[in-house]
Write an enzyme that holds these catalytic residues in place. Structure first.
Site, PDB file in Angstrom:
ATOM      1  N   CYS A   1       0.852  -1.199   0.000  1.00 33.22           N
ATOM      2  CA  CYS A   1       0.000   0.000   0.000  1.00 33.22           C
ATOM      3  C   CYS A   1       0.887   1.249   0.000  1.00 33.22           C
ATOM      4  O   CYS A   1       1.522   1.565   1.001  1.00 33.22           O
ATOM      5  CB  CYS A   1      -0.916  -0.060   1.217  1.00 33.22           C
ATOM      6  SG  CYS A   1      -1.614   1.516   1.729  1.00 33.22           S
TER       7      CYS A   1
ATOM      8  N   CYS B   1       0.371   4.008   2.584  1.00 35.96           N
ATOM      9  CA  CYS B   1       0.764   3.508   3.911  1.00 35.96           C
ATOM     10  C   CYS B   1       2.272   3.662   4.089  1.00 35.96           C
ATOM     11  O   CYS B   1       2.752   4.182   5.098  1.00 35.96           O
ATOM     12  CB  CYS B   1       0.421   2.032   4.074  1.00 35.96           C
ATOM     13  SG  CYS B   1      -1.296   1.607   3.779  1.00 35.96           S
TER      14      CYS B   1
END
Lengths: 203, 170
Positions: free
Chosen positions: B58, B61
């Site tokens: 991600c 993230c």
């Protein structure tokens, strides 16, 4: 008085620009027609499919690992369910500037490489993903044909194990299709799952 | 001559020990199920608990992780209350050795990382927050004594984390 009126008009016009006027679809809503470019170069409309029982509409993409984990399952779902009147339509909503790997050309390549037999549409303006309230990839919307209009019957994930198909215990999407075929309402009609956020264009 | 060899051997053993202990430390990622995370939250006591849901795949993230680390290094305590940051990786468990641990080494993460091996998301996502569709990064900010339970599905910066802490715990 007039000043106040203009202030009000001004405020309303700002608000209507800031917030989407139309809320995202929910289960039970009828879906408006849309037209997007397919990987075969042709424009494809949802309402080209009114001879079907329904549609497995899935927002997905090339680049997300969760989408990749589900890719073969999406291919298999189409093979299994198009004969039963529920073909897959996949839509890639990711912004190309953020994810070059989700460009139209990259979609065409992937569809050829993986031998997609379903429509894989490019939501270049991201309007369709926005209208559906799609948040992530993959994000599934099961549409039911009701008098040649499409109604949302189920929203969520394909099953309960994205990583390991052999460890799946709940086939949410297939159970929802079975419910429609039996004349019932899917239960659950909505599930949630970890996915990649849709890469929205930054203005 | 003998002493030099002995010293060299000692040095060699020392280096081995260091590398072993380092690799042990770096691989210290507990693989947990949702019940264990629930228990951590339930038993957080007077600790200000920050739980960040992320994955190595991600991008947003990965982008915010240095800010979380900086925050955690800077705020071990706030108003005499312990501050604890817990990174909850949602990578698949079979990616622990190939993705998660190499990532932690590369980023030199000091905060605790656990891998939540519970892919039946629909069973536990709603228990974290009823409107969570499953997008990450997502972050929980918890302080039980004041019933603070905040949930953010967005990237957070160091300044946002700092503001969150100072505004909520005053």
């Amino acid at each position: 008085m007039t000043n106040r009126f203009f202030l009000l008009v001004f405020a309303i016009s700002i608000l209507s620009f800031t917030f989407p006027v139309v809320p995202a679809y929910e289960v039970g809503d009828l879906v408006e027609n849309f037209t997007l470019k397919n990987v075969d170069g042709k424009m494809t409309s949802l309402y080209d499919f009114t001879n079907e029982e329904g549609i497995i509409l899935v927002f997905t993409c090339n680049t997300c690992p969760v989408s990749q984990a589900y890719e073969q399952r999406i291919i298999d779902l189409h093979k299994k369910y198009r004969k039963k009147g529920f073909p897959v339509i996949a839509i890639n909503p990711n912004d190309v500037t953020i994810r070059p790997g989700d460009s139209y050309d990259a979609m065409v390549d992937r569809a050829i490489d993986k031998d997609y037999s379903f429509h894989y549409l490019h939501d270049e303006d991201q309007e369709i993903a926005m209208r559906f309230g799609a948040a992530k990839t993959p994000h599934v919307y099961l549409l039911q044909n009701v008098n040649d209009e499409f109604k949302i019957a189920y929203i969520g994930s394909i099953d309960d194990n994205s990583n390991d198909e052999t460890a799946v215990t709940r086939y949410y999407l297939e159970d929802a299709i079975a419910a429609l075929q039996a004349g019932n309402t899917p239960d659950p009609a909505k599930t949630v799952a970890i996915g990649c956020s849709i890469k929205w264009r930054v203005n | 001559m003998k002493t030099t060899i002995f010293a060299a051997m000692k040095m060699f053993l020392f280096l081995i020990l260091i590398s072993v202990s380092f690799s042990l430390r770096a691989q210290d990622v507990a693989v947990i199920h949702f019940e264990q995370l629930e228990n951590r939250i339930a038993n957080s006591g007077d600790t200000i608990l920050l739980i960040n849901f992320w994955a190595t795949w991600c991008h947003p993230c990965v982008e915010e992780i240095p800010d979380f680390e900086k925050f955690s290094t800077q705020y071990k305590q706030y108003n005499n209350k312990p501050v604890k940051l817990l990174f909850v990786s949602l990578d698949y468990a079979d990616k622990l050795k190939s993705k998660v641990i190499p990532f932690m080494k590369e980023k030199q993460l000091l905060s605790e990382v656990v891998l939540l091996d519970d892919t039946d998301y629909n069973s536990w996502l709603p228990k974290i927050n009823g409107s969570w569709e499953g997008v990450i990064p997502a972050t929980l900010f918890i302080y039980k004594p004041s019933d603070i339970y905040l949930f953010y599905v967005q990237q957070l910066t160091f300044n946002q984390l700092e503001k969150l802490l100072t505004s909520q715990l005053n």
